[in-house]
Design a protein around this motif. Structure first.
Motif, mmCIF file in Angstrom:
data_model
loop_
_atom_site.group_PDB
_atom_site.id
_atom_site.type_symbol
_atom_site.label_atom_id
_atom_site.label_comp_id
_atom_site.label_asym_id
_atom_site.label_seq_id
_atom_site.Cartn_x
_atom_site.Cartn_y
_atom_site.Cartn_z
ATOM 1 N N ASP A 122 -1.164 8.429 3.928
ATOM 2 C CA ASP A 122 -1.622 9.266 2.205
ATOM 3 C C ASP A 122 -1.508 9.248 1.462
ATOM 4 O O ASP A 122 -1.522 10.379 0.106
ATOM 5 C CB ASP A 122 -2.312 10.665 3.439
ATOM 6 C CG ASP A 122 -3.796 10.597 4.075
ATOM 7 O OD1 ASP A 122 -4.101 9.303 4.507
ATOM 8 O OD2 ASP A 122 -3.070 10.970 5.121
ATOM 9 N N HIS A 123 -0.550 9.050 1.244
ATOM 10 C CA HIS A 123 0.871 9.687 -0.185
ATOM 11 C C HIS A 123 1.401 8.779 -0.592
ATOM 12 O O HIS A 123 2.873 8.801 -0.108
ATOM 13 C CB HIS A 123 1.697 10.954 0.174
ATOM 14 C CG HIS A 123 1.044 12.801 0.881
ATOM 15 N ND1 HIS A 123 0.578 12.356 1.984
ATOM 16 C CD2 HIS A 123 0.559 12.804 0.048
ATOM 17 C CE1 HIS A 123 -0.308 13.457 2.395
ATOM 18 N NE2 HIS A 123 0.098 14.173 1.004
ATOM 19 N N VAL A 124 0.860 7.893 -0.949
ATOM 20 C CA VAL A 124 1.683 5.867 -1.724
ATOM 21 C C VAL A 124 2.319 6.540 -2.508
ATOM 22 O O VAL A 124 1.023 6.617 -2.992
ATOM 23 C CB VAL A 124 1.033 4.786 -0.275
ATOM 24 C CG1 VAL A 124 1.725 3.356 -0.838
ATOM 25 C CG2 VAL A 124 0.835 5.109 0.880
ATOM 26 N N SER A 125 2.972 6.485 -3.002
ATOM 27 C CA SER A 125 3.618 6.328 -4.405
ATOM 28 C C SER A 125 4.657 4.521 -4.418
ATOM 29 O O SER A 125 5.539 4.495 -4.122
ATOM 30 C CB SER A 125 4.139 7.079 -5.047
ATOM 31 O OG SER A 125 5.121 7.735 -4.338
ATOM 32 N N LEU A 134 4.381 1.242 -1.351
ATOM 33 C CA LEU A 134 3.179 0.574 -1.460
ATOM 34 C C LEU A 134 3.543 -1.095 -0.118
ATOM 35 O O LEU A 134 2.771 -1.723 0.193
ATOM 36 C CB LEU A 134 2.014 -0.672 -2.542
ATOM 37 C CG LEU A 134 1.496 0.645 -3.433
ATOM 38 C CD1 LEU A 134 1.435 0.162 -5.609
ATOM 39 C CD2 LEU A 134 -0.086 0.930 -2.815
ATOM 40 N N ALA A 135 5.202 -1.627 -0.298
ATOM 41 C CA ALA A 135 4.994 -2.596 0.407
ATOM 42 C C ALA A 135 5.293 -2.546 1.638
ATOM 43 O O ALA A 135 4.630 -3.322 2.302
ATOM 44 C CB ALA A 135 6.381 -3.455 -0.456
ATOM 45 N N LEU A 136 5.727 -1.172 1.811
ATOM 46 C CA LEU A 136 6.040 -0.693 3.094
ATOM 47 C C LEU A 136 4.643 -0.336 4.055
ATOM 48 O O LEU A 136 4.639 -0.871 4.998
ATOM 49 C CB LEU A 136 6.750 0.795 2.972
ATOM 50 C CG LEU A 136 8.067 0.645 2.859
ATOM 51 C CD1 LEU A 136 8.851 2.015 2.671
ATOM 52 C CD2 LEU A 136 8.994 -0.412 3.660
ATOM 53 N N LEU A 194 0.019 -2.165 7.822
ATOM 54 C CA LEU A 194 -1.072 -2.320 7.504
ATOM 55 C C LEU A 194 -1.814 -4.098 7.481
ATOM 56 O O LEU A 194 -3.116 -3.482 8.386
ATOM 57 C CB LEU A 194 -2.016 -0.998 6.458
ATOM 58 C CG LEU A 194 -1.733 0.135 6.724
ATOM 59 C CD1 LEU A 194 -2.889 0.789 5.689
ATOM 60 C CD2 LEU A 194 -2.042 1.065 7.636
ATOM 61 N N VAL A 195 -1.104 -4.625 6.669
ATOM 62 C CA VAL A 195 -2.099 -6.237 6.594
ATOM 63 C C VAL A 195 -1.005 -6.815 7.191
ATOM 64 O O VAL A 195 -1.852 -8.040 8.496
ATOM 65 C CB VAL A 195 -1.758 -6.285 5.176
ATOM 66 C CG1 VAL A 195 -2.698 -7.686 4.764
ATOM 67 C CG2 VAL A 195 -2.867 -4.919 4.403
ATOM 68 N N VAL A 196 0.490 -6.661 8.038
ATOM 69 C CA VAL A 196 1.170 -7.857 8.297
ATOM 70 C C VAL A 196 1.377 -7.285 10.328
ATOM 71 O O VAL A 196 0.760 -8.364 10.740
ATOM 72 C CB VAL A 196 2.081 -7.818 7.913
ATOM 73 C CG1 VAL A 196 3.243 -8.660 8.631
ATOM 74 C CG2 VAL A 196 2.032 -8.104 6.732
ATOM 75 N N LEU A 197 1.690 -5.912 10.164
ATOM 76 C CA LEU A 197 2.042 -5.481 11.554
ATOM 77 C C LEU A 197 0.607 -5.436 12.736
ATOM 78 O O LEU A 197 1.209 -6.146 14.049
ATOM 79 C CB LEU A 197 3.401 -4.819 11.555
ATOM 80 C CG LEU A 197 4.492 -4.932 11.239
ATOM 81 C CD1 LEU A 197 4.748 -3.256 11.175
ATOM 82 C CD2 LEU A 197 5.236 -5.821 11.604
ATOM 83 N N PRO A 198 -0.225 -4.640 12.789
ATOM 84 C CA PRO A 198 -0.989 -4.735 13.346
ATOM 85 C C PRO A 198 -0.862 -6.101 13.624
ATOM 86 O O PRO A 198 -1.965 -6.069 14.919
ATOM 87 C CB PRO A 198 -2.238 -3.406 12.710
ATOM 88 C CG PRO A 198 -1.190 -2.462 11.607
ATOM 89 C CD PRO A 198 0.194 -4.098 10.942
ATOM 90 N N PRO A 199 -1.897 -6.918 13.059
ATOM 91 C CA PRO A 199 -2.768 -8.353 12.718
ATOM 92 C C PRO A 199 -2.096 -9.265 13.925
ATOM 93 O O PRO A 199 -2.213 -9.203 15.481
ATOM 94 C CB PRO A 199 -3.177 -9.106 12.169
ATOM 95 C CG PRO A 199 -2.998 -8.102 10.820
ATOM 96 C CD PRO A 199 -2.536 -6.765 11.132
ATOM 97 N N ILE A 200 -0.784 -9.211 13.900
ATOM 98 C CA ILE A 200 0.117 -10.005 15.184
ATOM 99 C C ILE A 200 0.254 -9.084 16.181
ATOM 100 O O ILE A 200 -0.119 -9.797 17.415
ATOM 101 C CB ILE A 200 1.808 -9.682 14.731
ATOM 102 C CG1 ILE A 200 2.054 -10.310 12.905
ATOM 103 C CG2 ILE A 200 2.650 -10.899 15.204
ATOM 104 C CD1 ILE A 200 3.140 -10.596 11.829
ATOM 105 N N ALA A 201 0.188 -8.023 16.176
ATOM 106 C CA ALA A 201 0.513 -7.329 17.237
ATOM 107 C C ALA A 201 -0.611 -7.057 18.406
ATOM 108 O O ALA A 201 -1.155 -7.648 19.864
ATOM 109 C CB ALA A 201 1.210 -5.720 17.344
#
Length: 272
Positions: free
Chosen positions: A158-161, A166-168, A173-180
Motif C-alpha cells: 500500500d505504500h509503494v514508491s 516498483l521492481a520489488l 506480485l507478478v513473478v513469484l506467486p504464479p510460479i509457486a
C-alpha cells in the motif's frame, strides 16, 4: 553347444509410453491435505514469525520502539517483498521435498523444459479466460444484484514508491506467486487428484480450493466473492492448459500476464 538369443522385434501392437500420465505416488487426499497444511503452516506460523523477526531486526538497527518496528513491517515494501519471497520459496521447497520423498520429481507434476509453443498456448488461453470470466461475472451479477464488483483484494503493498519499490512489488506480485501457485495447485494438487478422479472433477475441485483461498477469510472485511469467481475461472483455464500441454509453463505465463495487467492498473496507471 552354442546358445542363441531371441531378438524380439517391435510389433504394431507396441505403443509408446504415455508422456501425459496422471499417475503419481500420492493419493488425492494426500495432495489436498498436504497442500492445505503447507499453506496453513506458511500463513499461520511462518508469516507471524517472519514478521516478528523483521521487526526485531529493524528495531535493533534503527534503535526505535516496537510500535515503529511493527509499522515498518506492515508498510515497508522491502519487508513485504522479504515476506513474499520467503513464503513462496518455503512453499515450493515443501512441495519439492514431498515429491522427492515419494520417489518422484517436479517433472512429474509438469515442471518441464519451457517450449516456444508455451507462449502461443498461454496467449490463446488468456482470451478464453477473459471472455469466460466476462460471461460468468455478467450472469453472477444478474443473479446476485448485491455482488460487489468493486471489492479490492488486500495485496499488502500500500505504500509503494520509487523504481526500486516498483521492481520489488512487480517481483512479489507478478513473478513469484504464479510460479509457486502453479507448482502447488495445477502441479502437485491437480496431478494428485487425477490419480482417482476424472479430469473434469480434478479441474473443478482444484479450482474450488484455489478460489476459496482468495476469499480472504479472517481480515474482518466482507468475503471477496468477486475475487473467488475470478480465480475460479482462471483456474479452470490453467488446469486445461496443464492437462493439454502436460506442462506448467503455459499456466505460469498466463498467470503472470494476468497479474501483470493488474500491476499496471494498480501501481503504474494510478500513479499518474
Amino acid at each position: 553347444m552354442e546358445t542363441s538369443e531371441q531378438v524380439v522385434s517391435p510389433t504394431k501392437n507396441d505403443k509408446p509410453q504415455n508422456t501425459n500420465s496422471s499417475k503419481v505416488p500420492w493419493s488425492p487426499w494426500a495432495a489436498v491435505l498436504y497442500a492445505a497444511g503447507v499453506f496453513g503452516f506458511v500463513s499461520l506460523i511462518v508469516a507471524p514469525a517472519l514478521g516478528l523477526l523483521l521487526a526485531a531486526v529493524y528495531r535493533v538497527v534503527q534503535g526505535g520502539k516496537w510500535s515503529a518496528a511493527l509499522d515498518w513491517v506492515t508498510q515497508a515494501t522491502l519487508a513485504q517483498f522479504t515476506y513474499v519471497l520467503a513464503a513462496e520459496a518455503l512453499t515450493v521447497w515443501a512441495i519439492w521435498w514431498f515429491v522427492r520423498r515419494r520417489g518422484s520429481s517436479l517433472r512429474a507434476i509438469g515442471l518441464r523444459r519451457p517450449r516456444l509453443s508455451d507462449v502461443a498456448y498461454s496467449t490463446a488461453a488468456f482470451v478464453v479466460y477473459f471472455f469466460t470470466y466476462a460471461v460468468l461475472f455478467t450472469v453472477a451479477t444478474g443473479l446476485i444484484p448485491s455482488l460487489n464488483g468493486g471489492q479490492k483484494q488486500e495485496l499488502g503493498f500500500d505504500h509503494v514508491s520509487g523504481a526500486v519499490g516498483l521492481a520489488l512489488t512487480f517481483i512479489s506480485l507478478v513473478v513469484l506467486p504464479p510460479i509457486a501457485e502453479e507448482i502447488v495447485f495445477r502441479g502437485f494438487l491437480f496431478t494428485g487428484l487425477r490419480n482417482k478422479l476424472r479430469p473434469l472433477w480434478a479441474v473443478v475441485v482444484t479450482s474450488l480450493i484455489f478460489a476459496s483461498l482468495h476469499l480472504q477469510f479472517g481480515n474482518g472485511k466482507p468475503l471477496l466473492w468477486v475475487a473467488a469467481l475470478d480465480t475460479f475461472t482462471l483456474s479452470l483455464v490453467l488446469c486445461f492448459l496443464r492437462y493439454k500441454t502436460d506442462s506448467l509453463w503455459p499456466g505460469i505465463l498466463l498467470h503472470g500476464f494476468k497479474n501483470g495487467i493488474a500491476f499496471v492498473g494498480l501501481f503504474l496507471l494510478q500513479a499518474h
